[in-house]
Write a protein that holds these residues in place. Structure first.
Motif, PDB file in Angstrom:
ATOM      1  N   GLY A  66       0.808  -1.065  -0.112  1.00  0.00           N
ATOM      2  CA  GLY A  66      -0.149  -0.232  -0.082  1.00  0.00           C
ATOM      3  C   GLY A  66       0.802   1.444   0.028  1.00  0.00           C
ATOM      4  N   THR A  67       2.026   1.216   0.655  1.00  0.00           N
ATOM      5  CA  THR A  67       2.859   2.483   0.716  1.00  0.00           C
ATOM      6  C   THR A  67       3.487   2.441  -0.674  1.00  0.00           C
ATOM      7  N   LEU A  68       3.952   1.417  -1.305  1.00  0.00           N
ATOM      8  CA  LEU A  68       4.574   1.293  -2.466  1.00  0.00           C
ATOM      9  C   LEU A  68       3.722   2.085  -3.608  1.00  0.00           C
ATOM     10  N   ASP A  69       2.380   1.942  -3.435  1.00  0.00           N
ATOM     11  CA  ASP A  69       1.348   2.282  -4.180  1.00  0.00           C
ATOM     12  C   ASP A  69       1.257   3.856  -4.140  1.00  0.00           C
ATOM     13  N   THR A  70       1.304   4.288  -2.720  1.00  0.00           N
ATOM     14  CA  THR A  70       1.243   5.759  -2.508  1.00  0.00           C
ATOM     15  C   THR A  70       2.473   6.304  -3.013  1.00  0.00           C
ATOM     16  N   LEU A  71       3.588   5.919  -2.782  1.00  0.00           N
ATOM     17  CA  LEU A  71       4.797   6.549  -3.143  1.00  0.00           C
ATOM     18  C   LEU A  71       4.969   6.531  -4.878  1.00  0.00           C
ATOM     19  N   GLY A  85       5.083 -11.250  -4.967  1.00  0.00           N
ATOM     20  CA  GLY A  85       4.137 -10.729  -4.239  1.00  0.00           C
ATOM     21  C   GLY A  85       3.660  -9.383  -4.857  1.00  0.00           C
ATOM     22  N   LEU A  86       4.472  -8.695  -5.733  1.00  0.00           N
ATOM     23  CA  LEU A  86       3.792  -7.188  -6.238  1.00  0.00           C
ATOM     24  C   LEU A  86       2.520  -7.567  -6.704  1.00  0.00           C
ATOM     25  N   PRO A  87       1.739  -6.453  -6.617  1.00  0.00           N
ATOM     26  CA  PRO A  87       0.602  -6.392  -7.394  1.00  0.00           C
ATOM     27  C   PRO A  87       0.643  -6.206  -8.922  1.00  0.00           C
ATOM     28  N   VAL A 253     -13.337 -11.783  -2.578  1.00  0.00           N
ATOM     29  CA  VAL A 253     -11.809 -11.538  -2.988  1.00  0.00           C
ATOM     30  C   VAL A 253     -11.313 -12.729  -3.266  1.00  0.00           C
ATOM     31  N   ASP A 254     -10.924 -13.045  -4.439  1.00  0.00           N
ATOM     32  CA  ASP A 254     -10.143 -14.206  -4.934  1.00  0.00           C
ATOM     33  C   ASP A 254      -8.801 -14.388  -4.802  1.00  0.00           C
ATOM     34  N   ARG A 255      -8.313 -14.843  -3.451  1.00  0.00           N
ATOM     35  CA  ARG A 255      -6.885 -15.009  -3.134  1.00  0.00           C
ATOM     36  C   ARG A 255      -6.299 -15.955  -4.192  1.00  0.00           C
ATOM     37  N   ASP A 256      -6.715 -17.067  -4.521  1.00  0.00           N
ATOM     38  CA  ASP A 256      -6.132 -17.979  -5.433  1.00  0.00           C
ATOM     39  C   ASP A 256      -5.724 -17.071  -6.851  1.00  0.00           C
ATOM     40  N   ALA A 257      -6.518 -16.043  -7.160  1.00  0.00           N
ATOM     41  CA  ALA A 257      -6.173 -15.294  -8.577  1.00  0.00           C
ATOM     42  C   ALA A 257      -4.579 -14.618  -8.315  1.00  0.00           C
ATOM     43  N   VAL A 258      -3.968 -14.263  -7.162  1.00  0.00           N
ATOM     44  CA  VAL A 258      -2.661 -13.668  -6.992  1.00  0.00           C
ATOM     45  C   VAL A 258      -1.693 -14.475  -5.868  1.00  0.00           C
ATOM     46  N   ASN A 291      -5.591  -7.565  -6.303  1.00  0.00           N
ATOM     47  CA  ASN A 291      -4.493  -6.884  -6.536  1.00  0.00           C
ATOM     48  C   ASN A 291      -4.563  -5.669  -5.545  1.00  0.00           C
ATOM     49  N   TYR A 292      -5.837  -5.346  -5.195  1.00  0.00           N
ATOM     50  CA  TYR A 292      -6.072  -3.802  -4.646  1.00  0.00           C
ATOM     51  C   TYR A 292      -6.378  -4.327  -3.001  1.00  0.00           C
ATOM     52  N   TRP A 293      -7.490  -5.527  -2.937  1.00  0.00           N
ATOM     53  CA  TRP A 293      -7.866  -5.679  -1.697  1.00  0.00           C
ATOM     54  C   TRP A 293      -7.055  -6.680  -0.949  1.00  0.00           C
ATOM     55  N   TYR A 294      -6.465  -7.517  -1.639  1.00  0.00           N
ATOM     56  CA  TYR A 294      -5.416  -8.646  -0.700  1.00  0.00           C
ATOM     57  C   TYR A 294      -4.191  -8.265  -0.836  1.00  0.00           C
TER      58      TYR A 294
END
Length: 315
Positions: A66-71, A85-87, A253-258, A291-294
């Motif tokens: 989330g921090t990487l997203d903001t930066l 684990g990168l979105p 939220v589909d965890r398996d997708a990511v 990607n956003y939620w999990y």
């Protein structure tokens, strides 16, 4: 004639001396100010302690997505992130940064080698806080889901202050708040929702104050069950539970997708039992982007995208 030449020579020498002094004074005045702006030190209080941080750090290691997203949104460069684990929408960092190791297993040797000025972490790295703090100033920036917006704003404001992006951070946060206000006005108060995480053929539920509880606590969708266990992994439930609660909206939220073998939630969730619910019959099963939620909740882009997904999903 000789007197005139002597006078002119004296005037010229005085002019040169004046310019030189002015130049030196200017350097003395501007130098310290510029240096002060670069090396300002602030004290950051966070969930794991208190850390002294120098503003405008040059080399930053980021573990919290989330921090990487903001930066990324603020245009701040980073030195290293965990590549695993990168979105998907932040995948460019795999090719532009050093690999800081796993989300739960930081590569201490690599991080030492980088010699960062700042390390930003969240829940998955909590156990490594002391070790990381020996390498560089380390700050916990995970979002507190029991006070999501307050915590989210604090993090955005802090990052803006650390990296000299206060105005940009405030502007971006205000934009997210505006979209949330519009969603809250739209959210039907007479219809209730249930949030579930699908993983490996099983499902767990999340209610208010949970990692996905922003749907209830902030977006304004009432919970079909406000007594669900609050935990990182959610409360394990059966499909019969879903049928019994019979939500108007089912957020998935589909965890398996990511973090698994690929998207499988639709096949798991839309079975004969769930097909008897109002959510299914009225076309109100809303599949949320993991990607956003999990992976990266709590970022300027992720939260804004979460708002848009829920807004588009409710009628």
């Amino acid at each position: 004639m000789i007197k005139k030449l002597s006078l002119l020579l004296l005037i010229a020498m005085l002019a040169v001396v004046a310019v030189a002094c002015g130049s030196n004074n200017e350097k003395e005045e501007s130098g310290p100010k510029k240096e002060s702006a670069k090396s300002e030190e602030i004290t950051v209080k966070h969930q794991l302690g208190e850390t002294k941080v120098k503003t405008n750090p040059e080399k930053v290691v980021v573990f919290d997505m989330g921090t990487l997203d903001t930066l990324d949104k603020l245009g701040v460069e980073v030195a290293a992130v965990p590549h695993d684990g990168l979105p998907e929408y932040l995948s460019k960092y795999e090719g532009t940064t050093e690999n800081a190791g796993g989300l739960k297993e930081p590569d201490f040797e690599k991080i030492n080698e980088i010699a960062p000025d700042l390390i930003l972490i969240s829940g998955r790295q909590s156990d490594a806080y002391e070790e990381l703090s020996k390498i560089a100033p380390t700050v916990y920036v995970g979002v507190d889901t029991t006070k999501y917006m307050e915590s989210f704003e604090e993090n955005v404001t802090l990052l803006g202050k650390i990296f000299g992006k206060e105005k940009e951070a405030a502007k971006e946060f205000a934009s997210v708040e505006e979209n949330i206000t519009a969603l809250k006005e739209k959210a039907p108060t007479d219809k209730k929702g249930l949030i579930i995480l699908a993983s490996g053929g099983k499902v767990s539920a999340y209610g208010p104050d949970s990692r996905f509880g922003i749907i209830h606590d902030v977006f304004g969708v009432p919970a079909v069950d406000d007594k669900l266990e609050v935990s990182t992994h959610g409360q394990s439930i059966s499909f019969e539970y879903i049928a019994e609660k019979d939500p108007d909206y089912l957020f998935v939220v589909d965890r398996d997708a990511v973090a698994g073998d690929g998207a499988a939630a639709k096949k798991t969730v839309e079975n004969d039992i769930v097909k008897n619910t109002k959510a299914y019959k009225e076309g109100n099963i809303v599949y949320l982007d993991p990607n956003y939620w999990y992976l990266s909740g709590g970022g300027l882009e992720s939260v804004d995208s979460m708002v848009k997904e829920v807004s588009e999903g409710i009628k």
